[in-house]
Design a protein around this motif. Structure first.
Motif, short mmCIF file in Angstrom:
data_model
loop_
_atom_site.label_atom_id
_atom_site.label_comp_id
_atom_site.label_asym_id
_atom_site.label_seq_id
_atom_site.Cartn_x
_atom_site.Cartn_y
_atom_site.Cartn_z
N SER A 8 1.07 -1.08 -0.02
CA SER A 8 -0.07 0.11 0.32
C SER A 8 0.87 1.62 0.49
CB SER A 8 -1.07 0.18 1.01
OG SER A 8 -1.58 0.95 1.55
N ASP A 11 -3.90 5.60 1.59
CA ASP A 11 -4.97 6.24 1.28
C ASP A 11 -5.22 7.79 0.27
OD1 ASP A 11 -5.47 8.25 3.01
OD2 ASP A 11 -7.09 7.19 4.51
N TRP A 12 -6.60 7.55 0.15
CA TRP A 12 -6.27 9.16 -1.39
C TRP A 12 -6.00 10.14 -0.43
CZ3 TRP A 12 -6.35 11.03 -5.86
CH2 TRP A 12 -7.21 12.07 -5.88
N ARG A 15 -2.54 10.59 -0.16
CA ARG A 15 -1.65 10.99 -1.00
C ARG A 15 -1.87 12.41 -1.76
NH1 ARG A 15 1.69 7.23 -2.61
NH2 ARG A 15 2.56 9.37 -3.94
N ASP A 133 -3.35 4.91 -4.61
CA ASP A 133 -3.17 4.83 -3.46
C ASP A 133 -4.93 3.61 -3.58
OD1 ASP A 133 -6.08 6.25 -3.42
OD2 ASP A 133 -5.46 7.00 -4.94
#
Lengths: 236, 236
Positions: A8, A11-12, A15, A133
Motif C-alpha cells: 500500500s 489512502d487517497w 496522497r 492509493d
C-alpha cells in the motif's frame, strides 16, 4: 500481469495532498470514465450486427454494465471536487479516434473488438493499479471486473472459426489492427499527459518521463494480447 | 388517461388458466420487451448526436434504464415458461420498421422522439394495464415508470425553440410524423394479433374484435400526444 510490488502507498486523502499525484489520478479516472462511456456507445451500436434477439440482448447487457462503471467513476470524480466533463475531455479525441479507426464491419469483428479492447484496457489498468492509493485502486479494480465479454465472445468466435476456418485469417488481421491502433492512441496520450505518464512508469518515486519503462509496459500488454489471440484460435 | 374501471380481475395464476388470456399477455409482454430492447438501441445510437459529454451520458443512462426493464420482462417470460425470443419475434419487424422510418437526423429530433415515443408507449400500456391481472399489471406499470426522458427532453427542446423559434416548425412536423408512424405500426400489430386485440378492447369479457373500440383507444392516445406537443411548445 502482477509485475510490481503490491504494498500500500496510503489512502487517497493522504496522497492527494501532492498536486502531481492528484492530477495523475484525475487523468487516469477521466480516461477510464470516458473509456467506459465510449465502450457503452460502441457495444450498443455493434448490437445492430447481432444475428438474433438473444445476442442483441447480450451485447446490450454488457453495454449497460459499462454504463454503470461510467457512473461510478463519474461520481468519484464529483466526490473529490473535480468537474467530470473537464477531466474526461482530453481523452475524448484519442478514444473517438480509436473507435473511428476500428469500426467493426460485422458481428464477429464487433465481438473480437469487445473482447480484445476490454482485455487491453484491463491489462493497462491492472499495470497502473499497483501504483495507486488504496481507495483509487479499489475503484479501478472494481470497474475493471469482468463484464462477461470474454466468455461470450470467445465461445462465439471459436464456433465461427470451426464452422469456417477462413474466418480465422480475417479476424487475426483484425486483431492486429485493433492492437496497433490501441497502442498508437495510448502512446499519444502518454506523450501528452506528463502527470499520468509519471504515474505509469514509476509512481511518486520516479521523477521525469522514462520512455524505456513505458515501452516495457506496452510490451507486456502486447504479449498478453498475443496469448489471448492464440486462445481465441487466431495467429497474432 | 385512467379511462377504465380499476378493479382487480384476479392474479396471474388464476387468469393464465385461460389459454386466450395467457396468449394475450405473452403477446403484450413480448411487444413490451422488444420495445424496451429497441428503445435501448435507439437511445444509445442517438447519443452520438449529443452536443457534449454530459448529454451523451444522460442518454446512455436512459438507455441503460430501458435495458433493465427489458431484463425484468425477459425474466418474467422465462418464469412463466415462455421462450422470450419466440414471444418477442412477432414484434421485431413492426418495431424495427418504426425506428427505421423515424431515424432522427439530429440531437433535437432524437430528444423529441425519445420523449414522444416513451409517452405514447406509456399511454398505451396504461390503457391496457387496467385489463390485466394483478401480477402482470404490477410488472407493466413498473417498467413504464419514468426513466427521466420527459424532464430532460422538455427542458432542452424548449430552450432550443426559445433560442431559435424556427426550430419549432421543423420539430412540430417531426412530432406528427412520429405519431403517424407509431399508429400505422400499432394498427398493423393489432390487426395481426387476435388475442392481443381482444385484450386491448375488452379484456376477457368481450369476444371478437371490436374495431370501434380500438379506434377510440387510438384517439385517446392521439389526444394525449396533442396535449404533450403543445406543452413542448409545438403545434401538432
Amino acid at each position: 500481469m502482477e509485475t510490481q510490488e503490491s504494498g500500500s502507498i496510503g489512502d487517497w486523502a493522504t496522497r492527494a495532498a501532492d498536486p502531481d499525484y492528484r492530477a495523475a489520478v484525475l487523468d487516469l479516472l477521466g480516461a477510464l470514465a470516458y473509456g467506459e462511456l465510449s465502450a457503452f456507445e460502441r457495444l450498443a451500436e455493434d448490437a445492430k450486427f447481432a444475428p438474433g434477439i438473444a445476442d442483441k440482448a447480450a451485447l446490450a447487457r454488457m453495454a449497460s454494465a459499462e454504463f454503470q462503471h461510467y457512473q461510478l467513476l463519474h461520481d468519484r470524480l464529483a466526490e473529490v471536487g473535480a468537474d467530470p466533463t473537464e477531466v474526461m475531455s482530453p481523452f475524448v479525441e484519442p478514444l473517438e479516434n480509436f473507435h473511428r479507426l476500428t469500426a467493426p464491419s460485422d458481428w464477429l469483428e464487433g465481438l473480437v473488438k469487445a473482447y480484445v479492447g476490454d482485455a487491453i484496457a484491463t491489462d493497462f489498468y491492472r499495470e497502473v493499479a499497483v501504483r495507486l492509493d488504496d481507495d483509487t485502486r479499489e475503484l479501478v479494480l472494481g470497474v475493471m471486473a469482468d463484464t462477461g465479454h470474454a466468455e461470450f465472445a470467445v465461445e462465439r468466435v471459436r464456433r465461427a472459426i470451426e464452422e469456417n476456418p477462413r474466418v480465422g485469417g480475417r479476424l487475426a488481421l483484425w486483431g492486429r489492427r485493433l492492437m496497433g491502433e490501441a497502442l498508437s492512441q495510448a502512446q499519444r496520450v502518454v506523450a501528452e499527459r506528463d502527470a499520468l505518464s509519471n504515474l505509469l512508469v514509476g509512481g511518486a518515486e520516479v521523477q521525469g518521463f522514462d520512455l524505456v519503462e513505458v515501452g516495457k509496459m506496452f510490451n507486456r500488454i502486447t504479449e498478453a494480447h498475443t496469448r489471448r489471440m492464440a486462445a481465441l484460435g487466431l495467429a497474432s
